[in-house]
Design a protein around this motif. Structure first.
Motif, PDB file in Angstrom:
ATOM      1  N   ALA A   1       3.303   2.901   2.722  1.00 48.81           N
ATOM      2  CA  ALA A   1       2.765   4.010   3.510  1.00 48.81           C
ATOM      3  C   ALA A   1       1.941   3.522   4.701  1.00 48.81           C
ATOM      4  O   ALA A   1       1.918   4.162   5.746  1.00 48.81           O
ATOM      5  N   PHE A   2       1.287   2.390   4.528  1.00 51.68           N
ATOM      6  CA  PHE A   2       0.571   1.760   5.634  1.00 51.68           C
ATOM      7  C   PHE A   2       0.481   0.268   5.346  1.00 51.68           C
ATOM      8  O   PHE A   2       0.727  -0.176   4.227  1.00 51.68           O
ATOM      9  N   CYS A   3       0.154  -0.500   6.379  1.00 51.87           N
ATOM     10  CA  CYS A   3       0.137  -1.960   6.261  1.00 51.87           C
ATOM     11  C   CYS A   3      -1.279  -2.479   6.182  1.00 51.87           C
ATOM     12  O   CYS A   3      -2.190  -1.914   6.776  1.00 51.87           O
ATOM     13  N   GLY A   4      -1.411  -3.558   5.470  1.00 41.83           N
ATOM     14  CA  GLY A   4      -2.693  -4.239   5.386  1.00 41.83           C
ATOM     15  C   GLY A   4      -2.580  -5.605   6.006  1.00 41.83           C
ATOM     16  O   GLY A   4      -1.773  -6.421   5.570  1.00 41.83           O
TER      17      GLY A   4
ATOM     18  N   PHE B   1       0.847  -1.192   0.000  1.00 36.91           N
ATOM     19  CA  PHE B   1       0.000   0.000   0.000  1.00 36.91           C
ATOM     20  C   PHE B   1       0.882   1.241   0.000  1.00 36.91           C
ATOM     21  O   PHE B   1       1.638   1.479   0.939  1.00 36.91           O
ATOM     22  N   ASP B   2       0.794   2.025  -1.060  1.00 30.33           N
ATOM     23  CA  ASP B   2       1.601   3.220  -1.239  1.00 30.33           C
ATOM     24  C   ASP B   2       0.707   4.458  -1.306  1.00 30.33           C
ATOM     25  O   ASP B   2      -0.480   4.349  -1.640  1.00 30.33           O
ATOM     26  N   ILE B   3       1.296   5.598  -1.014  1.00 29.13           N
ATOM     27  CA  ILE B   3       0.613   6.881  -1.190  1.00 29.13           C
ATOM     28  C   ILE B   3       1.480   7.742  -2.093  1.00 29.13           C
ATOM     29  O   ILE B   3       2.692   7.828  -1.911  1.00 29.13           O
ATOM     30  N   ALA B   4       0.847   8.374  -3.058  1.00 32.35           N
ATOM     31  CA  ALA B   4       1.534   9.313  -3.940  1.00 32.35           C
ATOM     32  C   ALA B   4       1.002  10.712  -3.640  1.00 32.35           C
ATOM     33  O   ALA B   4      -0.192  10.969  -3.775  1.00 32.35           O
ATOM     34  N   GLU B   5       1.906  11.576  -3.194  1.00 35.08           N
ATOM     35  CA  GLU B   5       1.557  12.963  -2.938  1.00 35.08           C
ATOM     36  C   GLU B   5       1.911  13.783  -4.177  1.00 35.08           C
ATOM     37  O   GLU B   5       3.071  13.828  -4.578  1.00 35.08           O
ATOM     38  N   VAL B   6       0.906  14.415  -4.754  1.00 34.92           N
ATOM     39  CA  VAL B   6       1.129  15.301  -5.892  1.00 34.92           C
ATOM     40  C   VAL B   6       0.798  16.711  -5.416  1.00 34.92           C
ATOM     41  O   VAL B   6      -0.295  16.965  -4.914  1.00 34.92           O
ATOM     42  N   VAL B   7       1.784  17.602  -5.555  1.00 30.79           N
ATOM     43  CA  VAL B   7       1.612  18.985  -5.119  1.00 30.79           C
ATOM     44  C   VAL B   7       1.753  19.885  -6.344  1.00 30.79           C
ATOM     45  O   VAL B   7       2.645  19.682  -7.169  1.00 30.79           O
ATOM     46  N   TYR B   8       0.838  20.846  -6.452  1.00 26.53           N
ATOM     47  CA  TYR B   8       0.909  21.760  -7.593  1.00 26.53           C
ATOM     48  C   TYR B   8       0.973  23.207  -7.121  1.00 26.53           C
ATOM     49  O   TYR B   8       0.561  23.546  -6.017  1.00 26.53           O
ATOM     50  N   ARG B   9       1.530  24.026  -7.994  1.00 29.47           N
ATOM     51  CA  ARG B   9       1.593  25.474  -7.760  1.00 29.47           C
ATOM     52  C   ARG B   9       1.557  26.162  -9.118  1.00 29.47           C
ATOM     53  O   ARG B   9       1.829  25.550 -10.143  1.00 29.47           O
TER      54      ARG B   9
END
Length: 128
Positions: free
Chosen positions: A120-123, A95-103
């Motif tokens: 990013a967290f466990c299952g 389990f992954d998290i993708a952070e996309v930040v824009y400006r």
């Protein structure tokens, strides 16, 4: 399509493209069940990824990954469990998290950056 939905779609496509450059095959996008949704399911010969994509404007009050709280994680876990059972997948997964930040830059163009968080967290659930 609303502005937020359009930005979210751009973020998800950015992450899918990133995963492809890392050798993953995008198996499903926006996989939905009655429990919830998983933004991207990607695979390689070694592992299956469940990826939650969070897109936020730079300097937002809440960091993208912080938006994936315990309640959201539980929904993702339930949805992933359903997927694993229906796909008869018994191998490794993550389990992954993708952070996309824009400006906006000085010309008004949108600029995006990506922070990809593996494991990013466990299952913890049975997959039988």
């Amino acid at each position: 399509m609303s502005w937020a939905n359009e930005i979210g779609r751009i973020g998800e496509q950015m992450v899918a493209d990133y995963l492809k450059t890392k050798g993953y095959i995008i198996f499903r996008q926006n996989y939905r069940t009655d429990f919830g949704e998983i933004d991207i399911i990607a695979e390689s010969p070694d592992i299956l990824l469940f990826v939650e994509v969070k897109t936020r404007e730079e300097n937002s009050l809440v960091a993208p990954a912080d938006a994936v709280d315990k309640i959201k994680q539980e929904k993702i876990l339930q949805t992933a469990s359903r997927f694993l059972k229906s796909a008869h997948h018994y191998g490794k997964y993550r389990f992954d998290i993708a952070e996309v930040v824009y400006r906006r830059d000085r010309s008004g163009s949108l600029k995006f950056s990506l922070n990809y968080i593996q494991n990013a967290f466990c299952g913890n659930f049975e997959n039988d």
